[in-house]
Design an enzyme around this catalytic site. Structure first.
Site: not given
Lengths: 410, 410
Positions: A132, A209, A234-235, A383
């Site tokens: 990321f 991560d 927050y995912k 995605r």
């Protein structure tokens, strides 16, 4: 409607009816007008309980108890909630996980600590070009300021970041290996146990991560002797937009590792406010400033929910949802030339599936206009985020049928 | 009840009745059972509007629009809200203020940027021993990692941090002057214009901590050519527990100054997610990770409210509330030996008043038990936070009467 579309919807209906997690979908707030939400791996949906508890917090702990809530509950919340994430999602014993900062900032703090601990004889940070952006940018910044050197891995799209690839980069100069457990675009799951073992064999630290794995793919950090980890809430953890990150530092490293952002909340005695910084023991010393309390309510609720159904059940449904997408692409979208760019093997794929097609930038815009919401990833990827606790097979079917329709319409 | 207490309450009733800001108190959520809240300079009370808007955000922008809200409103929110704070509270033209991180982290980022910009020929950071712990701890950490040298000022309790005191420490080696606009314990207002001028004359940058002034004491950053500032939003700006900080970087410095925590949100093109960090233009480049959105609602509402009544009216009431405390101490608490350790001159005092007495640690505990909530500050201070938009003279009177009662009870 084509026969294939009709068959797909029938299959989805059947799978939803027998889904062991079908009852959890009703625990989420309704989203009026939304046809399919397939971006829970970017921003998870709020639980009804979270909406109620945030309102209660505003009126009660904030609005009535006011500053007293810091004494009554909030001072230890970053540690208490960290422990809960650790217990339910990370396989981490208490006292090793803390909540606070953004993921970017938490990553900066832990990577700086790791680079310093590795020492000048081991200046190399091993990382990959498909990680990321924040991971890459943070590492670049730290390299520029500390003299650390970046060793870039180029993962094979057909394999992800493999132990072999990592092994080839490890030397006596490797200080830290920084990788994602689940790749944000492809969903490849890295072999965390084996890569961690290899890094340790080479004398390096690992910093994982977990942004795209926490809450959907178990990581078992303690069992695999992971050194450091960061992740996002927050995912799959339902903390809401911009909810704070978490950081994990293995107990045996905590005495030695020092993070650079020394604030009052991380002090050994925060309210003495005396001269000279002395880091708090354990994970207290990894806190910097005052953490965002409103963003922690949803994390608490979601972790409770994951615990109640079991992380393995969540993982299992993620795999099944992914399989459903992959099998559906064959039947419905294969003729359009849509490709699956995520791993086909359930064991190697995280909680999302990325499909690719030259026209997907345009298709994705049409989908959004019609309230079907996946994510777009450059250059040509759609995605599909599959949040097992809130995503139905029916939603997935609607999205795939609409992709077919838009591609057909030319 | 003593005659003095009775007279004090009468005075408070009269002052509340004629208070130009009396209507704003009803805009705040009620706090059942609370007698007096005098810690709004640690955690401000929530507006009714904020409670409603947070609930709306959870159900709407988060729960229904979901990820689409990033496109629709949140990507620019840190800059848009920063501009609003700048316009209403800081005297800052648009494009110089950003919201995000904790105050500790924002301070770290801007002080690192300032130290780097000052360069190795100007390694000294001038700061004072009475500044808030985070400011001192962050500076210590940065000194340790960059080789910067700390030059400590010892303010005279009877004067605060004066221009003379600062001038005596400025040399050709001074890189940055880091001070608080309003001192967190004593409430001394530093002479921001003159100290900034002196620092510039010596070739140094200034970084003002506005935590205890923003929203209650104007700072006029542009007019005084301030270089950098940070501040807190959960005190007078109503953002709620752990709401994000703001940072200000004067426009002419933005090209040159670089903050060290390079995240995806601060990139020139966040969604390209390509290789290599390139900071966004202007204040975008001072963002690191995803900012806490729930903590921004209250800031928006409070800034709107301050604008509607005018910051000067807020400042004026803060001065009057402080004067009421000081005059009441003479009449009611002077016999107990209670001392005012904040400036007596309204022009030199921020939005709180600190009183001192050897028994205040014990008194403060009794007050809290009786739902009168000031703050305690080591070693013997009771700090009365006077939030002009939510604090009544009546509350202040109740607190002072109770201090008298507890001291009398021995």
């Amino acid at each position: 409607m084509s026969g294939a579309a009709s068959a797909l919807r029938d299959t989805a209906t059947r799978l939803d009816a027998t889904d062991p997690l079908r009852h959890t979908r009703d625990l989420y707030l309704p989203s009026p007008g939304l046809v399919a939400y397939l971006d829970g791996n970017s921003l998870g949906r709020p639980l009804r309980a979270t909406a109620e508890r945030i309102a209660d917090l505003v009126a009660g702990a904030w609005g009535t108890r006011l500053i007293r809530s810091w004494d009554e509950q909030w001072m230890d919340l970053p540690l208490r909630l960290g422990d809960r994430i650790g217990e339910v999602c990370l396989g981490a014993a208490p006292g090793q996980t803390v909540v606070g900062d953004s993921t970017t900032v938490m990553l900066y703090k832990l990577l700086r600590a790791a680079v310093a601990a590795a020492g000048p004889q081991r200046p190399e940070i091993v990382l990959d070009t498909e990680n990321f952006p924040t991971d890459r940018y943070v590492a670049e910044g730290i390299a520029a300021e500390t003299g650390a050197e970046l060793v870039w891995l180029e993962p094979d799209p057909a394999k992800g970041v493999t132990p072999d690839l990592v092994a080839g980069a490890l030397t006596g100069r490797t200080g830290v290996v920084l990788l994602s457990h689940v790749a944000y675009k492809s969903a490849w799951i890295a072999d965390l146990p084996e890569i961690t073992r290899l890094a340790h064999e080479a004398g390096a630290l690992v910093l994982w991560d977990l942004c795209h794995s926490v809450g959907v793919v178990p990581s078992d950090l303690d069992a695999h002797a992971v050194d450091l980890a960061v992740g996002c809430t927050y995912k799959f953890l339902g903390g809401g937009p911009g909810a704070p990150a978490f950081g994990y530092v293995a107990a045996h490293h905590q005495e030695r590792l020092r993070q650079p952002i020394q604030g009052w909340m991380g002090h050994a005695e925060p309210f003495v406010m005396g001269p000279g910084y002395a880091p708090g023991a354990g994970m207290r010393g990894f806190i910097s400033g005052t953490p965002p309390v409103l963003g922690m309510v949803g994390i608490e609720d979601t972790v409770d929910l994951i615990e109640s159904v079991g992380l393995d059940a969540v993982r299992d449904k993620a795999a099944r949802l992914g399989r459903f997408v992959i099998e559906s692409v064959d039947g419905l979208l294969g003729d359009h030339g849509v490709r699956v760019v995520s791993p086909l093997d359930d064991e190697l794929r995280g909680g999302h599936v990325t499909l690719a097609h030259p026209r997907f930038r345009e298709v994705y815009r049409v989908l959004w206009d019609r309230d079907v919401v996946p994510d777009f990833r450059e250059p040509d990827g759609i995605r599909l985020g599959l949040s097992p606790l809130s995503t139905s097979y029916g939603e997935v079917a609607e999205a795939l049928v609409m992709v077919d329709e838009v591609l057909r319409a030319g």
